[in-house]
Write a protein that holds these residues in place. Structure first.
Motif, PDB file in Angstrom:
ATOM      1  N   GLY A  37       0.888  -1.128   0.012  1.00 40.93           N
ATOM      2  CA  GLY A  37       0.012  -0.030   0.123  1.00 40.93           C
ATOM      3  C   GLY A  37       1.035   1.264  -0.031  1.00 40.93           C
ATOM      4  O   GLY A  37       0.404   2.194  -0.816  1.00 40.93           O
ATOM      5  N   GLY A  38       2.082   1.218   0.822  1.00 40.32           N
ATOM      6  CA  GLY A  38       2.902   2.295   0.609  1.00 40.32           C
ATOM      7  C   GLY A  38       3.732   2.577  -0.758  1.00 40.32           C
ATOM      8  O   GLY A  38       3.622   3.806  -1.129  1.00 40.32           O
ATOM      9  N   ARG A  39       3.770   1.521  -1.377  1.00 41.53           N
ATOM     10  CA  ARG A  39       4.259   1.579  -2.525  1.00 41.53           C
ATOM     11  C   ARG A  39       3.589   2.200  -3.669  1.00 41.53           C
ATOM     12  O   ARG A  39       3.710   3.162  -4.417  1.00 41.53           O
ATOM     13  CB  ARG A  39       4.960   0.124  -3.046  1.00 41.53           C
ATOM     14  CG  ARG A  39       6.227  -0.317  -2.421  1.00 41.53           C
ATOM     15  CD  ARG A  39       7.372   0.493  -3.002  1.00 41.53           C
ATOM     16  NE  ARG A  39       8.595   0.079  -2.662  1.00 41.53           N
ATOM     17  CZ  ARG A  39       9.267   0.155  -1.588  1.00 41.53           C
ATOM     18  NH1 ARG A  39       8.761   0.891  -0.827  1.00 41.53           N
ATOM     19  NH2 ARG A  39      10.455  -0.532  -1.326  1.00 41.53           N
ATOM     20  N   LYS A  81      -2.872  11.241  -3.089  1.00 40.15           N
ATOM     21  CA  LYS A  81      -4.073  11.730  -3.004  1.00 40.15           C
ATOM     22  C   LYS A  81      -5.287  10.453  -3.706  1.00 40.15           C
ATOM     23  O   LYS A  81      -6.056  10.289  -3.114  1.00 40.15           O
ATOM     24  CB  LYS A  81      -4.296  12.916  -3.593  1.00 40.15           C
ATOM     25  CG  LYS A  81      -5.574  13.595  -3.666  1.00 40.15           C
ATOM     26  CD  LYS A  81      -5.812  14.958  -4.193  1.00 40.15           C
ATOM     27  CE  LYS A  81      -7.319  15.442  -4.305  1.00 40.15           C
ATOM     28  NZ  LYS A  81      -7.620  16.765  -4.661  1.00 40.15           N
ATOM     29  N   ARG A  82      -4.629   9.994  -4.675  1.00 43.40           N
ATOM     30  CA  ARG A  82      -5.655   9.323  -5.383  1.00 43.40           C
ATOM     31  C   ARG A  82      -5.759   7.980  -4.811  1.00 43.40           C
ATOM     32  O   ARG A  82      -6.728   7.246  -4.621  1.00 43.40           O
ATOM     33  CB  ARG A  82      -4.799   9.019  -6.865  1.00 43.40           C
ATOM     34  CG  ARG A  82      -5.510   7.886  -7.703  1.00 43.40           C
ATOM     35  CD  ARG A  82      -4.948   7.960  -9.127  1.00 43.40           C
ATOM     36  NE  ARG A  82      -4.629   8.955  -9.902  1.00 43.40           N
ATOM     37  CZ  ARG A  82      -3.950   8.941 -10.969  1.00 43.40           C
ATOM     38  NH1 ARG A  82      -3.153   7.986 -11.323  1.00 43.40           N
ATOM     39  NH2 ARG A  82      -3.427  10.231 -11.355  1.00 43.40           N
ATOM     40  N   THR A  83      -4.588   7.450  -4.136  1.00 39.07           N
ATOM     41  CA  THR A  83      -4.611   6.364  -3.346  1.00 39.07           C
ATOM     42  C   THR A  83      -5.544   6.349  -2.045  1.00 39.07           C
ATOM     43  O   THR A  83      -6.392   5.705  -1.830  1.00 39.07           O
ATOM     44  CB  THR A  83      -3.275   5.902  -2.870  1.00 39.07           C
ATOM     45  OG1 THR A  83      -2.360   5.520  -4.184  1.00 39.07           O
ATOM     46  CG2 THR A  83      -3.141   4.547  -2.201  1.00 39.07           C
ATOM     47  N   PHE A  84      -5.463   7.633  -1.600  1.00 45.34           N
ATOM     48  CA  PHE A  84      -6.169   8.006  -0.283  1.00 45.34           C
ATOM     49  C   PHE A  84      -7.583   7.859  -0.692  1.00 45.34           C
ATOM     50  O   PHE A  84      -8.251   7.331  -0.020  1.00 45.34           O
ATOM     51  CB  PHE A  84      -5.626   9.374   0.320  1.00 45.34           C
ATOM     52  CG  PHE A  84      -6.375   9.748   1.307  1.00 45.34           C
ATOM     53  CD1 PHE A  84      -5.918   9.709   2.628  1.00 45.34           C
ATOM     54  CD2 PHE A  84      -7.732  10.708   1.146  1.00 45.34           C
ATOM     55  CE1 PHE A  84      -6.604  10.278   3.570  1.00 45.34           C
ATOM     56  CE2 PHE A  84      -8.282  11.153   2.460  1.00 45.34           C
ATOM     57  CZ  PHE A  84      -7.919  10.823   3.540  1.00 45.34           C
ATOM     58  N   ILE A  85      -7.978   8.709  -1.734  1.00 40.23           N
ATOM     59  CA  ILE A  85      -9.451   8.580  -2.174  1.00 40.23           C
ATOM     60  C   ILE A  85      -9.960   7.061  -2.336  1.00 40.23           C
ATOM     61  O   ILE A  85     -11.079   6.754  -2.192  1.00 40.23           O
ATOM     62  CB  ILE A  85      -9.676   9.513  -3.370  1.00 40.23           C
ATOM     63  CG1 ILE A  85      -9.329  10.864  -2.900  1.00 40.23           C
ATOM     64  CG2 ILE A  85     -11.083   9.159  -3.858  1.00 40.23           C
ATOM     65  CD1 ILE A  85      -9.336  11.709  -4.085  1.00 40.23           C
ATOM     66  N   VAL A  86      -9.076   6.237  -3.313  1.00 36.14           N
ATOM     67  CA  VAL A  86      -9.545   5.085  -3.479  1.00 36.14           C
ATOM     68  C   VAL A  86      -9.601   4.254  -2.249  1.00 36.14           C
ATOM     69  O   VAL A  86     -10.640   3.353  -1.953  1.00 36.14           O
ATOM     70  CB  VAL A  86      -8.572   4.329  -4.503  1.00 36.14           C
ATOM     71  CG1 VAL A  86      -8.759   2.969  -4.471  1.00 36.14           C
ATOM     72  CG2 VAL A  86      -8.553   5.105  -5.886  1.00 36.14           C
ATOM     73  N   ALA A 118      -4.855  -0.692   4.195  1.00 37.83           N
ATOM     74  CA  ALA A 118      -3.676  -0.853   3.822  1.00 37.83           C
ATOM     75  C   ALA A 118      -3.331   0.060   2.870  1.00 37.83           C
ATOM     76  O   ALA A 118      -1.979   0.500   2.746  1.00 37.83           O
ATOM     77  CB  ALA A 118      -3.175  -2.343   3.306  1.00 37.83           C
ATOM     78  N   LEU A 119      -4.419   0.585   1.985  1.00 36.79           N
ATOM     79  CA  LEU A 119      -3.990   1.617   0.997  1.00 36.79           C
ATOM     80  C   LEU A 119      -4.071   3.012   1.780  1.00 36.79           C
ATOM     81  O   LEU A 119      -3.207   3.981   1.499  1.00 36.79           O
ATOM     82  CB  LEU A 119      -4.925   1.738  -0.070  1.00 36.79           C
ATOM     83  CG  LEU A 119      -4.883   0.726  -0.840  1.00 36.79           C
ATOM     84  CD1 LEU A 119      -6.090   0.390  -1.965  1.00 36.79           C
ATOM     85  CD2 LEU A 119      -3.601   0.619  -1.798  1.00 36.79           C
TER      86      LEU A 119
END
Length: 476
Positions: free
Chosen positions: A65-67, A75-80, A113-114
């Motif tokens: 998730g960190g990668r 930001k995109r990962t946060f929103i998903v 994990a994201l």
């Protein structure tokens, strides 16, 4: 371009809210489990997996998730992660069977994990240095540290006055706030350069840890059970394959130099054992309070508070002690104190008083855990190159979740063995079985003290991150 000051502090509020949700979801469902078990007809093994599925998925996928956050966009990962976490919570809130609830909890762990590493990365790039950074991390840590306490109380209130399902559905409210805040106050950022995903490493470590935890969970049928042995061996082989893959990857999911260091390796082992107690053993305390002592869900939540509150109250003193005494004494004494509290807790009886048999033990355990958690993050980051700091911090958090998953499986096997086939569910029988479980947890904490005395060695200056004050971390 730096964000305007006012917008930065709103961004801090958004990511702190996210961390609160991730941490409180580790405890809010615990309070609801007895009611969920009764309504959905969960077996004791399925009951365990409602907690294990979240911790296992979260811990196993945290590095990946960190990668993803760094490479794809934070930001995109946060929103998903937010959207997925919300949908998984709704799925769990309307679950009609134990299997559906377990799947939902696993999906929550996947999206957490994201969410968690994306939130921390956003905080890091929003506050890159100086006094503002220290203030931001202090706020973030305080909110996260309160998550366990909030989860216990909120879980009790929702279960008591609404329904256990609201312990999952309430996340929709937090998710909605987080999404609005993300679109208004958070800017996109990602790592530069040639970035490759270590999918082979991610698959092998996830399957390896899953096999290991499942093998331990099957041990309730006997340690010689063919399924137990098969999955434990498979888990070890897959984790060995993971190490082999990481040693040959140009951009590994986990740089082996991080865990190869004896001191950091010892810190990760201690974190895993501490996680097994915080996630595993305390779940059986919840069962004792509600099932044996007949407390309401809210009463059990409030009765569990001395543990996380004790940790929060003692942590600032432990932070001041750290530069003076160094991490090693704290990491030896802390687990011994926790073990003493667990040993006292093992004397619980079906007719005993909470204030005599439980409260003193929780206060002692909370104080001991503060002496454990404060040094651990510092030791894990000592001597780590700047480009490895994120991975080292992620391993520390993963170790706690994975340790909790394995510990809960082991404690469940101990609990079932202590019942010796007695299905009467008489309070006296259950109290005795819980007592044995607490003894097993105490032995684990004594093992952590031995690990600290043998592996956490070196000069005080070598065991703390250079050029910085002690890092105050939460117990979640």
């Amino acid at each position: 371009m730096p964000l305007p000051t006012r917008r930065k502090w709103w961004a801090l509020a958004v990511v702190s809210l996210t961390q609160l949700v991730v941490v409180l979801d580790g405890t809010i469902v615990n309070i609801a489990l007895p009611q969920a078990q009764a309504e959905l007809g969960l077996s004791d093994s399925q009951r365990q997996w409602v907690v294990t599925a979240y911790a296992l998925a979260f811990g196993a996928l945290l590095l990946l998730g960190g990668r993803v956050a760094d490479y794809w966009g934070r930001k995109r990962t946060f929103i998903v992660g937010m959207v997925g976490f919300g949908l998984a919570s709704v799925f769990g809130g309307v679950a009609q069977s134990g299997t559906e609830l377990i799947i939902a909890r696993g999906l929550q762990g996947v999206f957490a994990a994201l969410l968690a590493p994306a939130a921390l990365a956003l905080l890091t790039v929003t506050f890159p240095s100086g006094r503002e950074r220290n203030t931001a991390f202090a706020v973030f840590g305080t909110v996260a540290g309160a998550g366990a306490s909030v989860g216990l109380v909120l879980g009790g209130v929702l279960t008591e006055f609404a329904d256990w399902r609201w312990c999952l559905l309430v996340n929709v409210f937090f998710v909605a706030l987080g999404l609005v805040g993300a679109f208004l106050f958070i800017s996109e950022s990602k790592a530069d350069g040639d970035n490759r995903y270590d999918l082979a490493g991610a698959v092998t470590v996830t399957l390896g840890l899953g096999s290991l935890v499942y093998g331990f969970s099957m041990a309730e049928a006997g340690w010689g059970n063919p399924q137990t042995v098969t999955f434990l061996i498979l888990g070890v082989l897959l984790l060995a394959a993971f190490v082999w893959i990481e040693a040959r990857q140009r951009q590994p999911l986990l740089p082996l130099r991080i865990v190869a260091d004896r001191v950091r390796g010892g810190a990760f082992l201690i974190q895993a054992i501490a996680g097994s107690v915080m996630i595993g053993a305390t779940l059986y305390l919840t069962f004792h309070l509600q099932i044996v002592m007949q407390m309401s869900a809210l009463g059990a939540g409030l009765a569990s508070l001395p543990l996380p509150l004790g940790t929060m109250l003692v942590a600032p003193f432990a932070t001041k002690m750290l530069p003076r005494f160094g991490p090693r004494p704290l990491l030896i004494v802390g687990p011994v104190i926790v073990a003493a509290g667990l040993g006292y807790l093992s004397f619980i009886t079906a007719m005993g008083s909470y204030w005599v048999e439980v409260f003193p033990a929780l206060v002692v355990m909370g104080a001991g855990m503060a002496l454990v958690f404060v040094p651990l993050q510092n030791v894990a980051l000592a001597g780590v190159a700047p480009h490895d700091a994120g991975a080292a911090s992620a391993v520390t958090n993963s170790a706690m979740q994975i340790g909790g998953s394995i510990g809960l499986s082991v404690f469940t096997a101990v609990y079932v063995g202590a019942l010796a086939g007695d299905t009467s569910h008489l309070p006296e029988v259950l109290a005795d079985a819980y007592s044995v479980t607490f003894v097993a947890a105490a032995i684990g904490m004594l093992l952590a003290a031995v690990i600290a005395s043998t592996m956490i060695r070196g000069q005080k200056s070598q065991l703390l991150p250079s050029g910085s004050d002690a890092v105050l971390v939460h117990a979640g």
